[in-house]
Every structure is written in C-alpha cells, then in structure tokens.
Design a protein around this motif. Structure first.
Motif, mmCIF file in Angstrom:
data_model
loop_
_atom_site.group_PDB
_atom_site.id
_atom_site.type_symbol
_atom_site.label_atom_id
_atom_site.label_comp_id
_atom_site.label_asym_id
_atom_site.label_seq_id
_atom_site.Cartn_x
_atom_site.Cartn_y
_atom_site.Cartn_z
ATOM 1 N N GLY B 224 0.834 -1.206 0.000
ATOM 2 C CA GLY B 224 0.000 0.000 0.000
ATOM 3 C C GLY B 224 0.860 1.243 0.000
ATOM 4 O O GLY B 224 1.231 1.748 -1.058
ATOM 5 N N VAL B 238 -4.991 5.192 7.228
ATOM 6 C CA VAL B 238 -4.594 4.441 6.028
ATOM 7 C C VAL B 238 -5.009 2.979 6.154
ATOM 8 O O VAL B 238 -5.119 2.451 7.255
ATOM 9 C CB VAL B 238 -3.059 4.513 5.770
ATOM 10 C CG1 VAL B 238 -2.608 5.944 5.588
ATOM 11 C CG2 VAL B 238 -2.286 3.843 6.894
ATOM 12 N N GLN B 239 -5.231 2.352 5.023
ATOM 13 C CA GLN B 239 -5.514 0.921 5.014
ATOM 14 C C GLN B 239 -4.180 0.185 5.123
ATOM 15 O O GLN B 239 -3.260 0.454 4.359
ATOM 16 C CB GLN B 239 -6.250 0.551 3.736
ATOM 17 C CG GLN B 239 -7.635 1.221 3.679
ATOM 18 C CD GLN B 239 -8.482 0.718 2.528
ATOM 19 O OE1 GLN B 239 -7.954 0.268 1.519
ATOM 20 N NE2 GLN B 239 -9.787 0.796 2.683
ATOM 21 N N GLU B 240 -4.100 -0.745 6.061
ATOM 22 C CA GLU B 240 -2.819 -1.352 6.376
ATOM 23 C C GLU B 240 -2.638 -2.718 5.706
ATOM 24 O O GLU B 240 -3.432 -3.628 5.926
ATOM 25 C CB GLU B 240 -2.667 -1.472 7.903
ATOM 26 C CG GLU B 240 -2.840 -0.121 8.595
ATOM 27 C CD GLU B 240 -2.442 -0.140 10.069
ATOM 28 O OE1 GLU B 240 -1.835 -1.131 10.517
ATOM 29 O OE2 GLU B 240 -2.747 0.856 10.761
ATOM 30 N N THR B 243 -2.917 -5.884 8.004
ATOM 31 C CA THR B 243 -4.226 -6.382 8.435
ATOM 32 C C THR B 243 -4.913 -7.128 7.295
ATOM 33 O O THR B 243 -5.607 -8.112 7.523
ATOM 34 C CB THR B 243 -5.138 -5.262 8.991
ATOM 35 O OG1 THR B 243 -5.371 -4.303 7.978
ATOM 36 C CG2 THR B 243 -4.513 -4.578 10.177
ATOM 37 N N ASP B 244 -4.676 -6.689 6.071
ATOM 38 C CA ASP B 244 -5.203 -7.448 4.926
ATOM 39 C C ASP B 244 -4.543 -8.830 4.857
ATOM 40 O O ASP B 244 -5.205 -9.843 4.630
ATOM 41 C CB ASP B 244 -4.906 -6.723 3.604
ATOM 42 C CG ASP B 244 -5.707 -5.430 3.438
ATOM 43 O OD1 ASP B 244 -6.666 -5.226 4.205
ATOM 44 O OD2 ASP B 244 -5.362 -4.636 2.547
ATOM 45 N N ARG B 247 -5.597 -11.497 7.299
ATOM 46 C CA ARG B 247 -6.955 -11.978 7.001
ATOM 47 C C ARG B 247 -6.966 -12.936 5.813
ATOM 48 O O ARG B 247 -7.668 -13.953 5.855
ATOM 49 C CB ARG B 247 -7.905 -10.792 6.808
ATOM 50 C CG ARG B 247 -8.150 -10.083 8.153
ATOM 51 C CD ARG B 247 -8.802 -8.748 7.978
ATOM 52 N NE ARG B 247 -10.239 -8.869 7.776
ATOM 53 C CZ ARG B 247 -10.982 -7.933 7.175
ATOM 54 N NH1 ARG B 247 -10.393 -6.831 6.715
ATOM 55 N NH2 ARG B 247 -12.261 -8.104 7.036
ATOM 56 N N LEU B 370 -12.292 -8.206 0.944
ATOM 57 C CA LEU B 370 -11.899 -7.235 1.966
ATOM 58 C C LEU B 370 -12.212 -5.799 1.557
ATOM 59 O O LEU B 370 -12.296 -4.913 2.394
ATOM 60 C CB LEU B 370 -10.394 -7.340 2.269
ATOM 61 C CG LEU B 370 -9.866 -8.699 2.718
ATOM 62 C CD1 LEU B 370 -8.379 -8.584 3.052
ATOM 63 C CD2 LEU B 370 -10.640 -9.215 3.926
ATOM 64 N N GLY B 371 -12.369 -5.556 0.252
ATOM 65 C CA GLY B 371 -12.633 -4.188 -0.207
ATOM 66 C C GLY B 371 -11.476 -3.247 0.075
ATOM 67 O O GLY B 371 -11.673 -2.077 0.416
ATOM 68 N N SER B 372 -10.265 -3.748 -0.050
ATOM 69 C CA SER B 372 -9.086 -2.939 0.277
ATOM 70 C C SER B 372 -8.556 -2.216 -0.953
ATOM 71 O O SER B 372 -8.637 -2.712 -2.076
ATOM 72 C CB SER B 372 -8.003 -3.857 0.841
ATOM 73 O OG SER B 372 -6.789 -3.166 0.983
ATOM 74 N N LYS B 373 -7.994 -1.026 -0.712
ATOM 75 C CA LYS B 373 -7.356 -0.283 -1.808
ATOM 76 C C LYS B 373 -5.911 -0.719 -2.028
ATOM 77 O O LYS B 373 -5.236 -0.230 -2.926
ATOM 78 C CB LYS B 373 -7.366 1.216 -1.482
ATOM 79 C CG LYS B 373 -8.761 1.816 -1.435
ATOM 80 C CD LYS B 373 -8.722 3.255 -0.893
ATOM 81 C CE LYS B 373 -10.140 3.758 -0.666
ATOM 82 N NZ LYS B 373 -10.175 4.971 0.171
ATOM 83 N N ASN B 374 -5.404 -1.586 -1.145
ATOM 84 C CA ASN B 374 -4.039 -2.077 -1.312
ATOM 85 C C ASN B 374 -3.957 -3.021 -2.517
ATOM 86 O O ASN B 374 -4.977 -3.357 -3.126
ATOM 87 C CB ASN B 374 -3.579 -2.778 -0.032
ATOM 88 C CG ASN B 374 -3.453 -1.788 1.123
ATOM 89 O OD1 ASN B 374 -2.957 -0.687 0.930
ATOM 90 N ND2 ASN B 374 -3.928 -2.169 2.299
#
Lengths: 479, 479
Positions: B224, B238-240, B243-244, B247, B370-374
C-alpha cells in the motif's frame, strides 16, 4: 500594549549565520543514545550545551541519572538543567528538549554524511538531529542570545530541562521530573511548560499541539511444538501455531480500521460542535496525506475524517510477528512459537486498564473458537496514556499571538496521533499548562534518512520562540 | 538359493573400527555447500572420496559442473562418479549420495565440535554429516571394502553418483543426470537406482521408502504505502497491508489442517484397501509423534490418520512473513509491503499447474472480499513434484529380504512428507526402479544441532547395503 519585538527580530536575522554555525557544531557530535559505544558522544553533547548556556550567562547544572538499567558499567547521560532569570516579578516558563539523536549512517542511504550539517541551495539543512531535537533546543539558546545582544529584556524567567535519552525511552527522566517539580526542586517555580519537539502539519503554517494519543502495545504468543518442525515431515499431522495466529490477528480490525474488539469504540468521547469547528480551518488536504504516505490508500476521502482518525479516534495496527521465517527466499518451517505484535492508539476517555481487559478477553474468546490444542498468551508490553489539554489557555493564547506576529497567520490547532510521554509527565508533575510548540515542518524526516531542518524554519522559529516569551508575559499579567 | 553372507558380515564387524575412522576423517572436512568460503573444503571432500574409491579399485572420475549461477568466480564442486565392476552378466545398480553438509557451528548450540566425530558411551557418533549423508555414502564404500577383504564377490556392477551441492539445491545436477543416463552416458547401464539419504520412522526397525510428497511454495505480497509508516502518525487514516495479509492467510487452512481452497482436496486419489493394509503393520505410535514434535498438539489421535496426513494427503503451512517487524521488543511501524510465505505439500494426483491456478484465484477472491485499496500479488516461488513408486518391485523385494536377513524383521514400507527432488530426476532420466534405503534413525537430528549416527546403524547399515546387493542380483536373475 503589544510587545516591541522589532529589535529582537533584527538581531535574530543579524546573527543567523552564527546560529547555523551553532547547529553545525551540535550536529557534528554523534550523540546517538541507542548505541552504547556512542555514549561518550552523548556526554560530549551535554558538555557542549553546558558551555553554550554558561556563555549566555545561564546558571547550569549537569545532573547525573546513575547507571543505565540492565547495563553493567554504562552511565546514563546527564540531564542538563538551567535557569535564566530569577525575578520574583516574572512568570517562569519551563522548557524541555533533548540533545540525543536517532542512529544514522551513510550506509542507511543518507545522501550526505549525517553528522556534517549540509545546507543546499534551497536552504535545507541536512543532518541527524537538525530537526529532532537539536535545532529546536538551540532555537531557545539563539533566542536568549539575540535578546542579550539586542539589549531586549526577556520578560519571563526561563527554566530548562534538556535530556540525553529521549530516543531510547527517556530512561530515568520521569522520576527526575517528579522530584524536581516538588517544593524545593529545580522546577518548583514553573508556571507553564513548553516543549518544542514535534512538527507542523505542513510546510508553511505553524501549529500549536494540544493533544496526543496514547499507545497500548500487546504481544499475543501462540505455541505448540517443542521446537520448529519441518513442514514436509510434519505438515498435516500437527496443529500449527502460525495458522492459529493469523486467524486471531485477522479478527482485530477491519479494512477501514474499525476495531472489532467489543467495548473499545464505546469508550471514545463523542465529537462536540466546539471540537468539530477546530478542524475546518486546518491547513491540510488529501494530497498532503497522499504525499506523506506515498500512495492513495487512505481510509477516508475528506480532510476532517482523516485528521480525526489520526488524532481523536483509536486505531489498531498489526506491526509484525516474531518467531517466524522473515527473510527473503523460501524456508519450509513450521514455526513452534509465534508472537504477534499489535498496538492500540488510545484517546479520551479510554481507560488503559479497561482496554487491556477487553483485549485479553477478546483474544482468548477468538482463540477458543478455533478449537486448537495450542496455547495462547496475551500480554501488555507497554502502555502510555493519551493527553489532551485546552487549546485556549493562556499559554496557547500567547503562542497563537506570537505565530500571528511572526508568520502573519493564525496557527493550526492540532493533535498528534503519536505519543510524547514526557508531556503527560510534565503536566502531572507541575499541574501547569503544557504547550507543544513545534518549529520543524512535516517534510523534515525525523527518525528517517536525510533528516533536515529548513533554514527558514530555524530562523523564523527562533523568532517565534522568543516572541512567545513576550506574549506569555503579557497573558500572564492578565491572569 | 539364499545368498551366503556370513563371511561378509564377519568382515564388516572386523573392520568396524576402521569404518568409524573413515567417517571421522570425512566429518573433519567441513564441506558446507551453502557457505562460499567453505567451497575449498567441499572440493577437498570430493578429493577424499576419489582417493578412497581409487584405493578400493574403483574407476573414478571427478566431473566439473562449471561456475555457480549468480556467482562471479565460484565453481560448483564436482560430481564424483565411479564404477565398480563392469561385467555384462551382472545387473547394474546406480547409487546416489551427497558429500556436502549443512552449516554448523558451536555457537548454534552444539554440545561438541560439529566437525570432530565424537562417540559417546552409548555409541552415538556426533558430527555434522554423520547421518546426512557422509555415513550412508561411506556405508557403500565400507560394503565394497568388506567384500574385497572377505574375498566375497559383489554380484552386481555398481555405478556411483556423489554430489556436493545437495544442501544448496543440487545446482546443476538435474542436467548432469539426464545427460549421463542417455545412451553413451556414464549411467547408461543402470538397471535400478538406490538412494540412502533419508531416515527410519523410529530407531529400531528399518524402512523402505516408496513415496515422497511434492511442494509448491507461494508468496503473497500485499502493498500500500510508499514506505513504512509510523502507526501513531498514520494509524486509522490508512488501510494497512498487514491487516489485509493476516486476514487472507487466515482463510487458507483450518485448525486441523484441512485446506480451504476449493478444488485442492478433490484432486487427491482415494485410499485403496491395498494401500490401507500397508499402514497397519508400520511400527509407529502416537508417543513417537509426541516425542518428535515435543508436544501433544497433533491433529489426530491414531497412527493411521497421522501417517496418512504426513505421507499421502496434502498439507498447507504458513511459514512466515517478510517485511514486518520480526525482532523481540516493540516497534510502532505500519509495514508498507508485507510478503506472506506458505506452501502446499502435494500428493497423487495433484497437478502442480492446476494447484497454482486454484491458489491464485482463491487468494484474489478472498482479497477482493476485503474491499481494500491495497494491491495483492501471488506468486509461485518454486515447485517440486510428488513421487510414488510400487513398494513391491524387484528392488524393493530384494531390499526387504536384506532387511529380514540383517535385522530379523520385515521393514516398514513408508512414504515421506518431505521431498528429495533427485529421486524423481533419477526415475525420469533412467526409467528404472528407484529405492530409498535409509540406514539412519528418526533421532539423528539431520539439519539440526547435535546431528549423529548411531554406531549400530552405521555398522548394521553397512551390512544391509551389502546384503541388498546380493538379493538384488538374485531378484534380477528371476526377472
């Protein structure tokens, strides 16, 4: 009556080259507190401060803190305490700063020698400690010198507390402050405390900082086999601690940073209208965020929510795992004991002990759901409390007026997501207002390679620190 | 007619002290293939083998493999090939072993100097390479010597292939074997291949090994921010990636080792009655498992399921994470790029490529949830195929009879959960039976500190290797 500061400001400009020389001498002393072998340099830096302060006419004492805990023959560097002015008619301001620095080496990727102050054509002054915290500490000394040479009286008494172990946990300092703040102690007469050891939110607009988050740091250890196993020989026949660990760590927080531990978010004080109004004026944009994180992977798309998430809401980060294979390449190991590390940033009104209990219970409940024969243990590694004060007290008001005088703008009123534990220590020990008054900018790269302080920040910052003393005296007269 | 082996066995006993001396000389050469600085010692060890084999009257060649890929001036150690006997009336057996060893140092925790063979009162011979694989390699040389000195003819021709890079990926060996197995090559006449480079299931009963799992090793990288961030300054905004990552890693496998990637388990061949019958006789108990893993955290409570889980079912292990904080202590970092490492042990009839596709799809699907931007990226780091052969062919039958003759028991027919890639290479290159015939025990601690080979295993093992040659000749006559 507005303070007359023109003479002081002119003198600062006149002395600016000598102030840069002073910083150059300080940066040249590699006072790295984390490196035992550099301890003589840390002591040398304390001696430099003592001699500079004595030359300015301050009363200075170098106070020993004894042996460093856990080390055999290693003495902690001294706390340099000083007094400049002792008039019973004046208010007394206690200044805090630190003279030790983070480790640094060219091999880390520095573009220049970290212990040689290198000024480029844009006035960026590169060097370890330039902004954290030698520049701000010397800013106070510069302010005293410019007053003296301009023949302008400093309207407050100054007390100083400069430590040499800040980058290594401020070993021994809390006890020292508590003792010296008591009747008969060196800091007894302090009416307010000012710390210049953080940064502006951007590069042009100064800020006054009125809050810090706390931090509760946890380890969660899961163990099974007596030693690491070969995944070929045992994979499939044993329950693996690492598969348990990633699953329990995966229950802590969602993608957008919402903490999933019941009871945590319920402890957070709601945002008031008064508080909300502070955010609108703050000079910050989403591009500032994207620039500082190097990506567009922020949680929110607006300034207010982004800043509130950093300053006034809790957050949970998983920092790493000890005991696993962490090198490049491939290794077919089943780790026997794995230790996850995560922390929760705390905010008002979270109670540290209650947070611990909620964390312990949640982790054990989540682990129980796995039905694993492995063993879990959750521990608090360290905790530091959040701190919030009123951004409208006499010291903040004085600092705000000083910012307007020097920079022509109202300062941002900010909080910080990180912690500066000594802030809370000073507040508790003295019972007085504590103000964080930074002079460095958000681009200074403290703790990183190529740390710098801009010449403009250093010189205008020196003006700000001096001006603040005058407005503080004036506000003090009203009180 | 049963082979007459008494003269050979007596000679082995008579020569046993000199065999231990031979092992002592070999262990004293620190032929660590992973350490570039030890390369001269690896070469020295090859020269030791050449001189020992020549003294026995073998035809020996030291074959260069060229420069080590990725290194500038470092030559790979040679492959020592040898021929002993070349009679057109006899069957020809190709032997494989390796003369390099794992790294070792007293500072790792060895109780004795790893490169000085140290024999204790129980006959345990400690030293790096004692069991992996210098002892077994010298077992073959001992068998030749005892035959010679007893005046007993070896009833098969022997070809030998001893390499010096096994502990570092057998660099260059596959091409060499493929070339030499072709018409005109050194290994052309091989009728069967025997490898002594693994271990018994316990300490008393020999085994013949007829299967190995494969291994597909993956990395899953989530990134990210442009650089590591301070969790105080940025936590919550921020998206980390970490944590992604925990999971998605948490979705791979359950507590009891069941792989949750759809399609993987469906590729596994069902257990037949014939196969099941092989497990009942195997000398193994749950206490053996608990002793070797140092805990009671096994998945199953019975022998059959435990062994099947290790040998004939796939497994998935999470080995570690690169890019995170992995030291002791506490660090408040938000890692910018984290790389999870996991592997799947493969079994018949899993197709390596299909496994890859299922893994890639599953990881991307789980990450999308997860819907993450990473950003995620999943890669295969390396793959090695599983290998299974019939435990009832002429070479296994001969080895089984030799075990009964020397040890008075029927051997365990085992598979291994790990992989020995050269096995598959030999089978593919020669098209002949490949047998794994270990002489070391489960307690030998190969790759670990205090590696040892018991004197009893070394001497009785030498008898076994020699006896196998006679039964192999007899089975060969039937064929």
């Amino acid at each position: 009556m507005a303070p007359q500061l023109d003479g002081y400001f002119k003198q600062v400009d006149k002395l600016s080259e000598s102030f840069i020389e002073r910083l150059r001498k300080a940066v040249a002393i590699p006072s790295v507190s984390a490196d035992d072998k550099r301890r003589p340099d840390v002591v040398k830096m304390s001696e430099f401060l003592v001699s500079e302060l004595e030359a300015l006419g301050a009363h200075v004492e170098s106070r020993p803190l004894g042996l460093q805990p856990g080390k055999k023959d290693l003495h902690l560097p001294p706390v340099v305490v000083a007094r400049y002015g002792d008039s019973p008619e004046k208010r007394t301001l206690l200044l805090y700063g630190h003279y030790d620095v983070q480790p640094a080496g060219k091999s880390d990727g520095w573009a220049t020698d970290p212990f040689t102050l290198t000024v480029d054509e844009k006035g960026r002054m590169y060097g370890r400690g330039s902004t954290d915290d030698k520049g701000p500490v010397l800013g106070w000394l510069n302010a005293i010198q410019a007053h003296k040479e301009a023949g302008v009286e400093i309207p407050v008494n100054l007390l100083m507390c400069f430590e040499g172990m800040e980058e290594y946990g401020s070993e021994g300092l809390d006890d020292f402050i508590e003792k010296e703040a008591k009747p008969g102690g060196f800091f007894e007469k302090a009416d307010a405390v000012c710390i210049s050891d953080n940064y502006w939110l951007g590069t042009k607009k100064p800020c006054l900082t009125y809050g810090l988050r706390g931090c509760n740091y946890y380890s969660v250890s899961i163990s099974g086999p007596g030693q690491d196993l070969h995944s070929g020989l045992f994979g499939g026949s044993v329950q693996e601690p690492m598969t348990d660990l990633v699953r329990v760590l995966g229950t802590l927080v969602d993608t957008n940073g919402k903490i999933k531990i019941p009871g945590i978010n319920e402890m957070v004080v709601p945002v008031t209208e008064d508080e909300k109004s502070l955010y609108a004026d703050i000079s910050y944009t989403m591009d500032n965020l994207y620039e500082s994180i190097g990506s567009k992977t922020g949680v929110y798309s607006d300034k207010e929510n982004t800043l509130m998430a950093r300053w006034r809401y809790p957050s949970l980060s998983v920092h790493g795992i000890e005991g696993v294979f962490s090198d490049p390449g491939a290794k077919t190991v089943i780790p026997a004991k794995v230790i996850g590390k995560f922390s929760i940033r705390t905010v008002p009104d979270m109670k540290s002990d209650q947070v611990d209990q909620l964390v312990f219970k949640y982790m054990k409940d989540e682990f129980a759901k796995l039905g694993s024969k492995n063993t879990i243990s959750v521990e608090l590694m360290h905790a530091g409390n959040w701190w919030v004060t009123s951004p409208k007290d006499w010291s903040f008001t004085a600092a705000g007026r000083a910012v307007e005088k020097v920079f022509g703008v109202k300062p941002d009123l900010t909080r910080e997501g990180g912690s500066i534990p000594v802030t809370l220590t000073f507040q508790k020990a003295t019972g007085k207002s504590v103000l964080l008054l930074p002079i460095g900018s958000s681009t200074d790269a403290a703790h990183s390679i190529n740390e710098k302080l801009d010449r403009w920040n250093y010189i205008e910052g020196t003006k700000l620190l001096g001006a603040y003393l005058h407005y503080l005296a004036e506000e003090g007269m009203k009180a």
